[in-house]
Design an enzyme around this catalytic site. Structure first.
Site, mmCIF file in Angstrom:
data_model
loop_
_atom_site.group_PDB
_atom_site.id
_atom_site.type_symbol
_atom_site.label_atom_id
_atom_site.label_comp_id
_atom_site.label_asym_id
_atom_site.label_seq_id
_atom_site.Cartn_x
_atom_site.Cartn_y
_atom_site.Cartn_z
ATOM 1 N N LYS A 146 0.813 -1.215 0.000
ATOM 2 C CA LYS A 146 0.000 0.000 0.000
ATOM 3 C C LYS A 146 0.846 1.264 0.000
ATOM 4 O O LYS A 146 2.054 1.237 0.251
ATOM 5 C CB LYS A 146 -0.985 -0.029 1.161
ATOM 6 N N ARG A 165 -3.233 -10.188 5.232
ATOM 7 C CA ARG A 165 -3.703 -10.341 3.842
ATOM 8 C C ARG A 165 -2.615 -9.774 2.939
ATOM 9 O O ARG A 165 -2.362 -8.570 2.936
ATOM 10 C CB ARG A 165 -5.023 -9.602 3.663
#
Length: 295
Positions: A235, A269
């Site tokens: 991210k 995740r």
């Protein structure tokens, strides 16, 4: 009680899925990401073809993924929603094949009840819903009737608006309060508490500072007594910390994975299962040696 257990007395050690249960040891379990999309922020288009997505999912399982999360609609900032029919067309062949071949529990990443219901019919065990199961009025009943496990995430706004101007007076307190309330609402709707997993929603209606504050304090999210899932992989905060948006996000993902492991987070995740798993195995070995010395 060992040092780790004493630090996190409310930490969940088991997650009940639809037909099986997962023990949650010290080392986080890894949920491998299978994006069957043309526009996901990191790997959009690479696995849009069902055969490529199936092959990718099987590879993640071979690399040590404990669960596989299949999604057919991008939820990156300013992404556009797609019709139920298109999402079903993308994900169902992949869910069907992985449920039969991967020998790993499969999660469906969707906020649409019709997609969740169809995936569960193919053998999926988990509904992973960024809206906390409130985006579709039928989703709670699908989860309740199927006895699926659920991942309920915190989000401020929607993918179309969440990064416009996210604000909090106290991001940690507000996200924790929301997740507590979400857990209580799910239980009131008939979802067994042992089936509920909570996700603070890194990058979903948060600034860079909000993301770092949540990642540094994820241990607080043990308080409701549910497993914690964190989706921190690849991210944008990584490039901002490094002051280099073009930097390879894998080392940053690994570093944060170890930081989350030190806080007892149960499920990560991730896109890159093999290197993250290797790093966590070494982290666990060293952490155990240190705890033995301090006990």
């Amino acid at each position: 009680m060992n040092t780790f257990a004493k630090r996190f007395p409310h930490r969940a050690t088991r997650w009940q899925l639809r037909t099986t249960a997962l023990d949650l040891p010290r080392r986080p379990l890894l949920m491998g990401i299978v994006n069957v999309t043309p526009d996901s922020f990191s790997d959009g288009g690479k696995f849009l073809d069902p055969s490529a997505a199936i092959e990718h999912g099987l590879q993640l399982a071979a690399e040590g993924a404990d669960l596989l999360d299949v999604g057919g609609e991008s939820t990156r900032p300013y992404s556009n929603p797609i019709a139920d029919e298109e999402e079903l067309r993308r994900v169902l062949p992949v869910v069907r094949a992985l449920c039969r071949q991967a020998k790993r529990p499969v999660s469906i990443d969707t906020s649409k009840a019709a997609v969740a219901r169809a995936a569960l019919d193919e053998g999926a065990e988990v509904i992973n819903d960024i809206t906390g199961l409130i985006g579709d009025p039928e989703m709670l009943e699908v989860a309740r009737a199927s006895q699926a496990a659920v991942v309920a995430m915190h989000i401020q706004g929607t993918p179309q608006s969440m990064q416009d101007d996210p604000r909090y007076a106290d991001v940690l307190g507000e996200v924790l309060s929301h997740l507590r309330d979400c857990r209580e609402a799910l239980i009131a709707a008939g979802i067994a508490p042992e089936r509920i997993c909570l996700d603070p929603g890194i990058g979903f209606g948060k600034t860079h500072a909000h993301n770092l504050a949540l990642l540094a304090n994820c241990y607080r999210f043990h308080e409701p007594g549910c497993p914690i899932l964190v989706g921190h992989s690849r991210k944008g905060y990584i490039g901002k910390v490094l002051a280099d948006k073009s930097a390879d996000p894998l080392p940053g993902t690994i570093g944060v994975s170890c930081g989350l492991a030190s806080q007892g987070v149960q499920i990560l995740r991730v896109h890159d299962v093999a290197p993250v798993r290797q790093a966590l195995l070494l982290f666990e070995a060293v952490a155990d040696a240190c705890e033995d010395r301090w006990r």
